[in-house]
Design an enzyme around this catalytic site. Structure first.
Site, PDB file in Angstrom:
ATOM      1  CG  ASP A   1      -8.150 -11.431  35.827  1.00 21.40           C
ATOM      2  OD1 ASP A   1      -8.898 -12.299  34.950  1.00 21.40           O
ATOM      3  OD2 ASP A   1      -8.615 -11.570  37.779  1.00 21.40           O
ATOM      4  CD  GLU A   2      -8.976  -4.275  33.701  1.00 24.15           C
ATOM      5  OE1 GLU A   2     -10.240  -4.309  33.623  1.00 24.15           O
ATOM      6  OE2 GLU A   2      -8.490  -3.306  32.917  1.00 24.15           O
TER       7      GLU A   2
END
Ligand SMILES: Nc1nc2c(c(=O)[nH]1)N[C@@H](CN(C=O)c1ccc(C(=O)N[C@@H](CCC(=O)O)C(=O)O)cc1)CN2
Length: 291
Positions: free
Chosen positions: A235-236
């Site tokens: 999620d980055e």
């Protein structure tokens, strides 16, 4: 996609990233002029940080595009020697092929199927892959192949291998529509910046699993959704689109999930539209979106 536009066989988009340097716009526009291309949209961005990067998106019409395309690509490669630039030339007539991965929650999947059916998003969907059987009926009602590949921590590598075999040469990019399995670096490496995930929080808040539960516990007044390219860092990856919605103390965790899923589906659809229309350039862990 501009709703007034149909698939124009003579229209293309050129994306360029390069170190800032005088003359790059002139060089590219003169090259297109030499082919008698008609520029219909032009956008640029220059970073003001010390790395001085220049980004450009040019949409143009060229009556001779089908036959001129190979030579134009060759000339762009030659130009990339002089201006150390990265470039991507996409023909609008080449419809991108999008695979969708889903788990149990199907609101984002259904949104994409509807927008595909209504031609709001001009893509082909060769397949939907899921680690659960739940969405089979919904997907097959649209005439799209559905593949159920059970996934467990013990079988993850084998399951991913099976998925890659199905995807091979049939798909240009992948959308994780609330797909709840972490993809391996080996899988991601096959589709660099070509896997779009919808995370159900306003990143960087609440990375990982169960963001609504953590948001409720935290007592936030805004929840949101983030569409990003998938990287090995959970999620980055580079953010493409985000949005938020207000919430309050009267809403429980389920209320947050209901409110949030409408944000998720719209954020994901917008991100996919920009990706399909070649409006997104990835630079480092960020994006430039020529919306
Ligand atoms: N390599 C990446 N894979 C995935 C990403 C990513 O950014 N990089 N995004 C996720 C989606 N996601 C949040 O948006 C997410 C999904 C799943 C998990 C998680 O902890 N999954 C567990 C299993 C959970 C289950 O079986 O129900 C796991 O995989 O061990 C966290 C975040 C999609 N993949």
């Amino acid at each position: 996609m501009d709703r007034n536009m149909t698939k124009n066989g003579n229209r293309a988009v050129l994306l360029i990233s390069c170190p800032e340097r005088l003359g790059i716009i002139s060089a590219v526009s003169n090259l297109l002029f030499s082919y008698k291309a008609n520029i219909v949209q032009f956008d640029q961005h220059t970073t003001d940080s010390r790395d001085g990067m220049f980004f450009m998106r040019i949409q143009f019409d060229l009556d001779t595009l089908p036959e001129a395309y190979p030579k134009l690509a060759q000339d762009l490669s030659a130009m990339a020697e002089e201006y150390p630039m990265e470039w991507r030339l996409s023909k609008e007539s080449q419809i991108k092929r999008m695979a969708i991965f889903v788990s149990k929650m199907d609101h984002c999947l259904v949104e994409l199927l509807w927008r595909w059916k209504s031609k709001e998003i001009l893509v082909d969907i060769p397949m939907v892959i899921s680690n659960h059987p739940d969405a089979k009926e919904t997907v097959e009602a649209y005439g799209i192949p559905f593949y159920h590949i059970p996934m467990s921590s013990q079988s993850k590598e084998e399951s991913e291998r099976a998925a890659l075999a199905l995807l091979q040469d049939k798909v240009d990019f992948i959308v994780l529509a609330r797909y709840m399995q972490i993809l391996s670096p080996r899988f991601i490496a096959k589709y660099p910046n070509q896997i779009i995930n919808i995370h159900h929080s306003f990143l960087p808040a609440f990375i990982g699993a169960n963001p609504y539960q953590r948001a409720f516990t935290r007592g936030v007044k805004l929840i949101g959704a983030t569409a990003h390219y998938v990287t090995n860092d959970l999620d980055e990856g580079p953010i493409i689109e985000q949005d938020v919605i207000r919430v309050n103390h009267r809403q429980n965790e389920t209320d947050l999930k209901v409110a949030g899923r409408h944000v998720e589906r719209n954020v994901l659809a917008q991100a996919i539209s920009w990706h399909v229309e070649d409006k997104v350039i990835v630079y480092g862990n960020k994006t430039i979106v020529f919306a």
